[in-house]
Design a protein around this motif. Structure first.
Motif, short mmCIF file in Angstrom:
data_model
loop_
_atom_site.label_atom_id
_atom_site.label_comp_id
_atom_site.label_asym_id
_atom_site.label_seq_id
_atom_site.Cartn_x
_atom_site.Cartn_y
_atom_site.Cartn_z
N THR A 195 5.37 16.59 1.68
CA THR A 195 4.53 16.54 2.88
C THR A 195 3.60 15.33 2.84
OG1 THR A 195 4.58 18.95 3.03
CG2 THR A 195 2.83 17.81 4.23
N MET A 196 2.99 15.09 1.69
CA MET A 196 2.07 13.96 1.57
C MET A 196 2.81 12.63 1.64
SD MET A 196 -0.51 15.43 -1.31
CE MET A 196 -1.62 14.03 -1.31
N LEU A 197 3.98 12.55 1.02
CA LEU A 197 4.76 11.31 1.08
C LEU A 197 5.14 10.96 2.52
CD1 LEU A 197 7.10 11.62 -2.03
CD2 LEU A 197 5.34 9.90 -1.65
N VAL A 198 5.61 11.95 3.26
CA VAL A 198 6.00 11.71 4.65
C VAL A 198 4.78 11.33 5.49
CG1 VAL A 198 6.91 12.84 6.73
CG2 VAL A 198 8.05 13.17 4.54
N ALA A 199 3.67 12.05 5.31
CA ALA A 199 2.47 11.77 6.09
C ALA A 199 1.93 10.36 5.80
CB ALA A 199 1.40 12.81 5.79
N VAL A 200 1.90 9.99 4.53
CA VAL A 200 1.39 8.67 4.17
C VAL A 200 2.31 7.57 4.69
CG1 VAL A 200 1.03 7.13 2.19
CG2 VAL A 200 0.02 9.40 2.20
N LYS A 201 3.62 7.75 4.55
CA LYS A 201 4.57 6.74 5.04
C LYS A 201 4.43 6.56 6.55
CE LYS A 201 7.12 5.78 1.35
NZ LYS A 201 7.73 4.57 0.90
N PHE A 202 4.38 7.67 7.30
CA PHE A 202 4.23 7.57 8.75
C PHE A 202 2.88 6.97 9.12
CE2 PHE A 202 7.64 10.87 9.42
CZ PHE A 202 8.47 10.04 10.15
N GLY A 203 1.82 7.41 8.45
CA GLY A 203 0.48 6.90 8.75
C GLY A 203 0.37 5.40 8.51
N LEU A 204 0.86 4.94 7.37
CA LEU A 204 0.80 3.51 7.08
C LEU A 204 1.72 2.71 8.01
CD1 LEU A 204 0.54 3.53 3.20
CD2 LEU A 204 -1.18 2.74 4.82
N ALA A 205 2.85 3.28 8.37
CA ALA A 205 3.75 2.58 9.29
C ALA A 205 3.09 2.44 10.66
CB ALA A 205 5.07 3.33 9.42
N ILE A 206 2.45 3.49 11.14
CA ILE A 206 1.78 3.43 12.44
C ILE A 206 0.63 2.43 12.40
CG2 ILE A 206 0.31 4.76 14.01
CD1 ILE A 206 2.18 7.17 13.38
N ALA A 253 0.83 -1.21 0.00
CA ALA A 253 0.00 0.00 0.00
C ALA A 253 0.87 1.26 0.00
CB ALA A 253 -0.93 0.00 1.21
N ALA A 254 1.92 1.25 0.79
CA ALA A 254 2.82 2.41 0.84
C ALA A 254 3.48 2.65 -0.52
CB ALA A 254 3.88 2.22 1.91
N LEU A 255 3.90 1.58 -1.18
CA LEU A 255 4.51 1.71 -2.50
C LEU A 255 3.51 2.25 -3.52
CD1 LEU A 255 6.52 -1.63 -2.62
CD2 LEU A 255 7.48 0.67 -2.44
N GLY A 256 2.29 1.75 -3.48
CA GLY A 256 1.27 2.19 -4.42
C GLY A 256 0.87 3.64 -4.23
N VAL A 257 0.65 4.03 -2.98
CA VAL A 257 0.28 5.43 -2.71
C VAL A 257 1.44 6.36 -3.05
CG1 VAL A 257 -0.43 7.04 -0.91
CG2 VAL A 257 -1.44 4.77 -1.00
N GLN A 258 2.67 5.92 -2.80
CA GLN A 258 3.83 6.73 -3.17
C GLN A 258 3.85 6.98 -4.67
OE1 GLN A 258 7.63 5.11 -1.98
NE2 GLN A 258 8.75 6.43 -3.38
N THR A 259 3.58 5.97 -5.46
CA THR A 259 3.55 6.11 -6.91
C THR A 259 2.48 7.11 -7.34
OG1 THR A 259 4.35 3.87 -7.21
CG2 THR A 259 3.25 4.87 -9.09
N VAL A 260 1.30 7.01 -6.75
CA VAL A 260 0.21 7.93 -7.10
C VAL A 260 0.59 9.36 -6.74
CG1 VAL A 260 -2.17 8.56 -6.54
CG2 VAL A 260 -1.58 6.17 -6.95
N ILE A 261 1.13 9.56 -5.55
CA ILE A 261 1.51 10.92 -5.14
C ILE A 261 2.60 11.47 -6.04
CG2 ILE A 261 2.62 12.25 -3.29
CD1 ILE A 261 1.13 10.42 -1.30
N GLU A 262 3.61 10.68 -6.35
CA GLU A 262 4.70 11.16 -7.20
C GLU A 262 4.21 11.50 -8.61
OE1 GLU A 262 8.43 8.83 -5.10
OE2 GLU A 262 7.55 8.01 -6.93
N ASP A 263 3.23 10.75 -9.09
CA ASP A 263 2.74 10.97 -10.45
C ASP A 263 1.76 12.12 -10.56
OD1 ASP A 263 4.30 8.90 -11.34
OD2 ASP A 263 2.65 7.46 -11.53
N TYR A 264 0.95 12.36 -9.53
CA TYR A 264 -0.16 13.31 -9.68
C TYR A 264 -0.09 14.56 -8.83
CZ TYR A 264 -2.20 9.61 -12.41
OH TYR A 264 -2.42 8.67 -13.36
N VAL A 265 0.85 14.66 -7.91
CA VAL A 265 1.00 15.89 -7.13
C VAL A 265 2.14 16.68 -7.73
CG1 VAL A 265 1.46 16.87 -4.86
CG2 VAL A 265 0.09 14.79 -5.06
N GLY A 266 1.84 17.88 -8.22
CA GLY A 266 2.84 18.67 -8.94
C GLY A 266 3.72 19.52 -8.05
N HIS A 267 3.18 20.07 -7.01
CA HIS A 267 3.93 20.97 -6.14
C HIS A 267 4.88 20.16 -5.26
CE1 HIS A 267 4.65 23.81 -2.82
NE2 HIS A 267 4.48 24.74 -3.76
#
Length: 125
Positions: A99-110, A79-93
């Motif tokens: 911020t989103m990558l760090v939040a998702v990684k920490f959230g999924l880890a917790i 799930a972390a790998l998949g969400v990372q791919t989506v964020i990297e592909d579709y978030v431009g800023h």
């Protein structure tokens, strides 16, 4: 207008092969999830309508506990790998992306650690 050539602009941006490891890990976790997900779905379906004690004993049985922990760890990793791919592909800023990558990684880890802890608490009690 820049006088730099396209090659000089591209230097230092990394190799085009830098995503290969991420690609393969994502595919391997997906492959590992096929039998684990089938096992999990059939096991939960068999427990449906059962008592709390039956579910407790199911999680308490060591081979099932180990398989459940393996399923959870690989599922959260995938799930972390998949969400990372989506964020990297579709978030431009870049700021939002980081911020989103760090939040998702920490959230999924917790969440993953909490799920695995819950299984281990039942299995080892």
């Amino acid at each position: 207008m820049s006088l730099r050539s396209p090659l000089s602009r591209a230097r230092g941006l990394g190799s085009a092969k830098s995503g290969v490891h991420h690609f393969w890990v994502q595919r391997l976790t997906a492959l590992a999830l096929i039998p684990l997900t089938l096992w999990f779905v059939f096991s939960v379906a068999r427990l449906a309508g059962g008592s709390y004690e039956a579910t407790y004993l199911w999680v308490h049985y060591p081979p099932f506990a180990v398989t459940l922990v393996l399923f959870l760890a690989i599922a959260f990793w995938h799930a972390a790998l998949g969400v990372q791919t989506v964020i990297e592909d579709y978030v431009g800023h870049e700021g939002w992306k980081l911020t989103m990558l760090v939040a998702v990684k920490f959230g999924l880890a917790i969440l993953g650690v909490a799920c695995i802890f819950a299984v281990l608490k039942v299995a080892l009690s």
